[in-house]
Scaffold this motif. Structure first.
Motif, PDB file in Angstrom:
ATOM      1  N   UNK A  54       0.212  -7.167   2.571  1.00 23.62           N
ATOM      2  CA  UNK A  54      -0.797  -8.203   2.731  1.00 23.62           C
ATOM      3  C   UNK A  54      -0.196  -9.394   3.464  1.00 23.62           C
ATOM      4  N   UNK A  55      -1.079 -10.219   3.999  1.00 26.92           N
ATOM      5  CA  UNK A  55      -0.676 -11.483   4.625  1.00 26.92           C
ATOM      6  C   UNK A  55      -1.392 -12.602   3.899  1.00 26.92           C
ATOM      7  N   UNK A  56      -0.678 -13.666   3.647  1.00 23.31           N
ATOM      8  CA  UNK A  56      -1.270 -14.828   2.991  1.00 23.31           C
ATOM      9  C   UNK A  56      -0.846 -16.087   3.730  1.00 23.31           C
ATOM     10  N   UNK A  57      -1.622 -17.134   3.520  1.00 25.50           N
ATOM     11  CA  UNK A  57      -1.279 -18.450   4.037  1.00 25.50           C
ATOM     12  C   UNK A  57      -1.189 -19.376   2.841  1.00 25.50           C
ATOM     13  N   UNK A  58      -0.027 -20.013   2.651  1.00 28.79           N
ATOM     14  CA  UNK A  58       0.183 -20.877   1.488  1.00 28.79           C
ATOM     15  C   UNK A  58      -0.904 -21.947   1.422  1.00 28.79           C
ATOM     16  N   UNK A  59      -1.533 -22.048   0.254  1.00 28.46           N
ATOM     17  CA  UNK A  59      -2.559 -23.060   0.041  1.00 28.46           C
ATOM     18  C   UNK A  59      -3.947 -22.670   0.513  1.00 28.46           C
ATOM     19  N   UNK A  60      -4.075 -21.485   1.069  1.00 29.66           N
ATOM     20  CA  UNK A  60      -5.370 -21.029   1.574  1.00 29.66           C
ATOM     21  C   UNK A  60      -5.812 -19.781   0.816  1.00 29.66           C
ATOM     22  N   UNK A  61      -7.057 -19.780   0.289  1.00 26.38           N
ATOM     23  CA  UNK A  61      -7.531 -18.599  -0.439  1.00 26.38           C
ATOM     24  C   UNK A  61      -8.056 -17.524   0.518  1.00 26.38           C
ATOM     25  N   UNK A  62      -7.188 -17.087   1.411  1.00 21.43           N
ATOM     26  CA  UNK A  62      -7.620 -16.116   2.409  1.00 21.43           C
ATOM     27  C   UNK A  62      -6.594 -14.997   2.613  1.00 21.43           C
ATOM     28  N   UNK A  63      -6.145 -14.348   1.535  1.00 23.72           N
ATOM     29  CA  UNK A  63      -5.225 -13.233   1.736  1.00 23.72           C
ATOM     30  C   UNK A  63      -5.978 -12.057   2.367  1.00 23.72           C
ATOM     31  N   UNK A  64      -5.270 -11.256   3.118  1.00 24.24           N
ATOM     32  CA  UNK A  64      -5.902 -10.073   3.721  1.00 24.24           C
ATOM     33  C   UNK A  64      -4.865  -8.969   3.884  1.00 24.24           C
ATOM     34  N   UNK A  65      -5.378  -7.752   4.045  1.00 21.70           N
ATOM     35  CA  UNK A  65      -4.480  -6.621   4.241  1.00 21.70           C
ATOM     36  C   UNK A  65      -3.744  -6.788   5.558  1.00 21.70           C
ATOM     37  N   UNK A  66      -2.472  -6.462   5.556  1.00 22.64           N
ATOM     38  CA  UNK A  66      -1.661  -6.569   6.773  1.00 22.64           C
ATOM     39  C   UNK A  66      -1.764  -5.307   7.617  1.00 22.64           C
ATOM     40  N   UNK A  67      -2.323  -4.251   7.034  1.00 21.03           N
ATOM     41  CA  UNK A  67      -2.488  -2.971   7.717  1.00 21.03           C
ATOM     42  C   UNK A  67      -3.873  -2.431   7.404  1.00 21.03           C
ATOM     43  N   UNK A  68      -4.307  -1.491   8.185  1.00 18.09           N
ATOM     44  CA  UNK A  68      -5.543  -0.793   7.885  1.00 18.09           C
ATOM     45  C   UNK A  68      -5.360  -0.028   6.575  1.00 18.09           C
ATOM     46  N   UNK A  69      -6.398   0.039   5.720  1.00 20.04           N
ATOM     47  CA  UNK A  69      -6.260   0.756   4.447  1.00 20.04           C
ATOM     48  C   UNK A  69      -5.823   2.213   4.602  1.00 20.04           C
ATOM     49  N   UNK A  70      -6.142   2.815   5.733  1.00 21.23           N
ATOM     50  CA  UNK A  70      -5.732   4.210   5.954  1.00 21.23           C
ATOM     51  C   UNK A  70      -4.233   4.328   6.212  1.00 21.23           C
ATOM     52  N   UNK A 116       9.159  13.823 -10.669  1.00 18.86           N
ATOM     53  CA  UNK A 116       9.177  12.593  -9.863  1.00 18.86           C
ATOM     54  C   UNK A 116       8.909  12.930  -8.395  1.00 18.86           C
ATOM     55  N   UNK A 117       9.573  13.947  -7.881  1.00 21.30           N
ATOM     56  CA  UNK A 117       9.379  14.334  -6.480  1.00 21.30           C
ATOM     57  C   UNK A 117       7.931  14.737  -6.216  1.00 21.30           C
ATOM     58  N   UNK A 118       7.345  15.497  -7.129  1.00 19.58           N
ATOM     59  CA  UNK A 118       5.957  15.927  -6.964  1.00 19.58           C
ATOM     60  C   UNK A 118       5.011  14.727  -7.002  1.00 19.58           C
ATOM     61  N   UNK A 119       5.222  13.827  -7.941  1.00 21.26           N
ATOM     62  CA  UNK A 119       4.358  12.649  -8.059  1.00 21.26           C
ATOM     63  C   UNK A 119       4.467  11.763  -6.823  1.00 21.26           C
ATOM     64  N   UNK A 120       5.674  11.522  -6.362  1.00 17.66           N
ATOM     65  CA  UNK A 120       5.864  10.671  -5.189  1.00 17.66           C
ATOM     66  C   UNK A 120       5.269  11.321  -3.940  1.00 17.66           C
ATOM     67  N   UNK A 121       5.404  12.627  -3.832  1.00 15.12           N
ATOM     68  CA  UNK A 121       4.800  13.330  -2.698  1.00 15.12           C
ATOM     69  C   UNK A 121       3.287  13.192  -2.706  1.00 15.12           C
ATOM     70  N   UNK A 122       2.686  13.291  -3.883  1.00 14.66           N
ATOM     71  CA  UNK A 122       1.224  13.152  -3.984  1.00 14.66           C
ATOM     72  C   UNK A 122       0.800  11.722  -3.677  1.00 14.66           C
ATOM     73  N   UNK A 123       1.510  10.734  -4.199  1.00 12.97           N
ATOM     74  CA  UNK A 123       1.181   9.331  -3.923  1.00 12.97           C
ATOM     75  C   UNK A 123       1.291   9.011  -2.432  1.00 12.97           C
ATOM     76  N   UNK A 124       2.203   9.672  -1.750  1.00 12.73           N
ATOM     77  CA  UNK A 124       2.372   9.459  -0.309  1.00 12.73           C
ATOM     78  C   UNK A 124       1.167   9.956   0.479  1.00 12.73           C
ATOM     79  N   UNK A 125       0.432  10.909  -0.089  1.00 12.05           N
ATOM     80  CA  UNK A 125      -0.730  11.489   0.618  1.00 12.05           C
ATOM     81  C   UNK A 125      -2.050  10.813   0.277  1.00 12.05           C
ATOM     82  N   UNK A 126      -2.063   9.933  -0.706  1.00  8.29           N
ATOM     83  CA  UNK A 126      -3.285   9.211  -1.069  1.00  8.29           C
ATOM     84  C   UNK A 126      -3.199   7.828  -0.441  1.00  8.29           C
ATOM     85  N   UNK A 127      -4.236   7.449   0.291  1.00 11.58           N
ATOM     86  CA  UNK A 127      -4.233   6.137   0.936  1.00 11.58           C
ATOM     87  C   UNK A 127      -5.126   5.159   0.188  1.00 11.58           C
TER      88      UNK A 127
END
Length: 145
Positions: A54-70, A116-127
């Protein structure tokens, strides 16, 4: 032992930022959705910003994603808020003179690493996009009733 909710809260925050991107996104408003304190939200958002999610500006209520959700995997989010810690840990204090105590660490260590390897592999495929789309589908079902 209390189980951490930082991971699910971080996903919640990211989805909230995307879905409500055209509204005031103060930590108070986000905290009301997560049902936690604004301090917790700011702490999690700090970790997400450090991970360039995410990107934020100090003192501003306008945080936003730094990348596309995909482009944001759940594994990215996990690493941002939990680091590279293991999902499971074996008790290191067992009796080495006992058949179980003397072997359980090595045996469980192998199973835990495999899991752990299986879980991390699955998390890597979910956006984040997958999660957001599912949230919107669930909300649509509620509205259709």
């Amino acid at each position: 032992m209390k189980i951490s909710t930082r991971f699910s809260d971080a996903i919640h925050i990211l989805a909230f930022l995307n879905i409500y991107q055209d509204t005031k996104l103060s930590s108070e408003n986000i905290a009301a959705s997560v049902m936690t304190s604004p301090v917790v939200v700011r702490r999690i958002m700090g970790a997400l910003q450090k991970a360039s999610l995410i990107s934020t500006t100090h003192g501003s209520p306008n945080p936003h994603l730094a990348k596309d959700p995909s482009e944001i995997s759940l594994l990215d989010v996990y690493y941002a808020v939990e680091g590279h810690k293991q999902l499971f840990s074996v008790d290191p204090k067992t009796n080495p003179q006992c058949i179980v105590g003397g072997n359980i660490q090595k045996v469980l260590g192998r199973y835990y690493q495999e899991t752990q390897n299986a879980a991390m592999g699955r998390l890597a495929r979910i956006t984040l996009d997958d999660v957001i789309n599912d949230i919107l589908v669930e909300q649509s079902k509620k509205e259709d009733k």
